[in-house]
Design an enzyme around this catalytic site. Structure first.
Site, PDB file in Angstrom:
ATOM      1  N   ASP A  51       3.793   9.842  -0.779  1.00  0.00           N
ATOM      2  CA  ASP A  51       2.459   8.918   0.111  1.00  0.00           C
ATOM      3  C   ASP A  51       2.231   7.922  -1.144  1.00  0.00           C
ATOM      4  OD1 ASP A  51       0.248   8.150   0.723  1.00  0.00           O
ATOM      5  OD2 ASP A  51      -0.101  10.221   1.287  1.00  0.00           O
ATOM      6  N   HIS A  53       0.675  -1.101  -0.158  1.00  0.00           N
ATOM      7  CA  HIS A  53       0.113   0.080  -0.045  1.00  0.00           C
ATOM      8  C   HIS A  53       0.510   1.258  -0.384  1.00  0.00           C
ATOM      9  CE1 HIS A  53      -3.824  -1.967   0.613  1.00  0.00           C
ATOM     10  NE2 HIS A  53      -3.231  -2.662   1.551  1.00  0.00           N
TER      11      HIS A  53
END
Ligand code: G6P
Length: 477
Positions: free
Chosen positions: A376, A167
């Protein structure tokens, strides 16, 4: 429960955390509440359809719980001792891998005892999965905390079909190479049939490292192992339950609450908002400084704009997170002290977490959403904001360093390291005319609504089912 405990599962999800949070009631009784994440929303139908189970840690130390059912989901807790929480979770996962994979925005720490705990805990998850999985079951391992599980599981259960999804970003080789256990991590991941990343760049970093460090032959997204098995490495940008979020944001309660929020802020011309886990990857100081300077240098009037910053408490025992918390407290105090007036605090800072309904109301209350991570994997807050803007109003300011930037092309892009640049883009977002904003938001919404979390899970699971089938991606061309 006794009967169920013996049943083997055809579909298994393995993640560091179970998809539920424990709630302790005033009378001391406990219950569980489904966590807000989109992952469980996406996987729930698949799990119910296929007799699935979810293996994960329940969030407390030194507590061995038996498996239980919640909302029709079969949940299998994995215990962690206090020292494992320190060494595997806070240590290796969140003070070694997390900063290393986020472009070393803080310095990763390398400790051999942390690594030992990581191996031990990964083995515990893998063993649990090996016990539970039915013959030829599909197992989907999630995220950086469990990168050794695919290989461990394959050794115990070669019949399984194993997928892995990361992720967070997968770093370039120049950074990954710092890791003393780099080869073990690569080999751990290669136990999967399909290794999924957020971005094509992450998948490429991985195959390049596999070629150079492990010595396997690779061709584009395929790794050829000496025993004839192939592993695919591909990008699957994750998303949100977009329709669910939109629906929530259309309820009369949320609409009324959004108005109430604006009223309580004094109905300024510009409401800006940031919602993040309190994490040093999120670029909070940079964005607050940029906003503070816009007021202190007179570009915007303190009566005209409010910045609501929600920072959700996270990993609070890890040193770098404590430091960040203090730094932000100080910065917010300084800015409000310098440029505020009586009854007019330009930054409204909330260190707390909120339910989905309140988040939706905050998104609806904001004219400008500001998302400025230094790095991110994806950033789902940006997508959630877009999903709630069903009237095509509002502006999204988004860092180039968020995975989401690749899909959300019509956002106002910023480099969070460039404070002056951020100031002018924030200003542009505030001052853009309604026609331009509507055009951008419409395009953003099309992207988010069409590429939701269900589609993400479908793509991954479809590819996982077909890895190794003839005619697929195996050629050297
Ligand atoms: C990120 C990670 C997840 C993690 C979440 C919350 O999104 O990719 O794996 O669960 O942060 O962090 P926490 O440490 O509280 O689980």
């Amino acid at each position: 429960m006794g009967r169920m405990a013996k049943e083997r599962a055809d579909f298994l999800v393995i993640a560091n955390r179970l998809p539920v949070d424990r709630v302790v009631h005033p009378d001391g009784s406990i219950s569980w509440r489904k966590s807000p994440g989109g992952l469980v929303t996406a996987l729930e139908p698949v799990m119910k359809l296929r007799g699935g189970a979810w293996i994960g840690w329940h969030g407390a130390s030194d507590e061995d719980l038996s498996e239980f059912e919640h909302d029709g989901l079969r949940l299998v807790p994995v215990p962690l001792s206090e020292s494992e929480v320190e060494e595997y979770y806070e240590g290796f996962s969140n003070a070694t891998l997390w900063p290393l994979y986020h472009d070393v925005v803080v310095t990763p720490e390398y400790h051999r005892e942390w690594w030992d705990a990581y191996v031990r805990v990964n083995l515990r998850f893998a063993t649990k999965a090996a016990e539970l999985a039915a013959e030829n079951a599909v197992v989907w391992v999630q995220d950086y905390q469990l990168q050794l599980v695919p290989q461990m599981l394959r050794e115990m259960r070669p019949d399984l079909r194993i997928g892995f999804f990361l992720h967070i970003p997968f770093p370039p080789k120049e950074l990954f190479q710092q890791l003393p256990w780099r080869r073990q991590i690569l080999e751990g991941l290669l136990g999967a049939d399909l290794v999924g990343f957020q971005m094509p760049g992450g998948a490429q970093n991985f195959t390049q490292l596999v070629r150079q460090r492990v010595g396997h032959r690779t061709a584009r997204d395929t790794v050829f192992l000496p025993d004839g098995r192939v592993v695919l490495a591909r990008a699957y940008p994750i998303s949100i339950d977009a329709a669910g979020f939109e629906q929530l944001s259309r309820t009369p309660e949320v609409i009324a609450r959004a108005q109430e929020i604006r009223d309580s802020l004094g109905n300024p011309r510009h409401v800006m908002i940031g919602i993040d886990r309190l994490d040093y990857t999120k670029g909070l100081p940079q964005r607050l400084r940029a906003f503070g300077e816009l007021i202190s240098d007179g570009t915007i009037d303190v009566d005209d704009a409010v910045f609501v910053q929600v920072a959700t408490p996270s990993r609070e025992r890890v040193m770098q997170y404590r430091k960040l918390r203090d730094d932000i407290n100080q910065l917010v105090g300084r800015i409000n002290g310098d440029v505020g007036r009586i009854g007019q605090q330009p930054i409204q800072y909330l260190h707390a977490s909120f339910p989905r309904e309140e988040m939706a109301a905050m998104y609806r209350a904001a004219d400008v959403m500001v998302v400025t991570p230094l790095r991110d994997g994806m950033n789902l807050v940006a997508k959630e904001y877009v999903a709630t803007r069903w009237d095509d109003r509002g502006a999204l300011v988004l860092s180039e360093f968020a995975g989401a930037a690749a899909e959300l092309k019509q956002a106002f892009k910023v480099n969070p390291h460039d404070i002056n640049g951020m100031k002018s883009v924030m200003l542009e977002a505030m001052r853009s005319n309604a026609v331009d904003l509507r055009k951008r938001m419409r395009a953003l919404r099309k992207q988010v609504m069409e590429n939701d979390i269900d589609k993400w899970a479908d793509c991954f699971l479809t590819d996982l089912a077909s890895v190794g089938e003839s005619g697929q991606s195996g050629s050297d061309d």
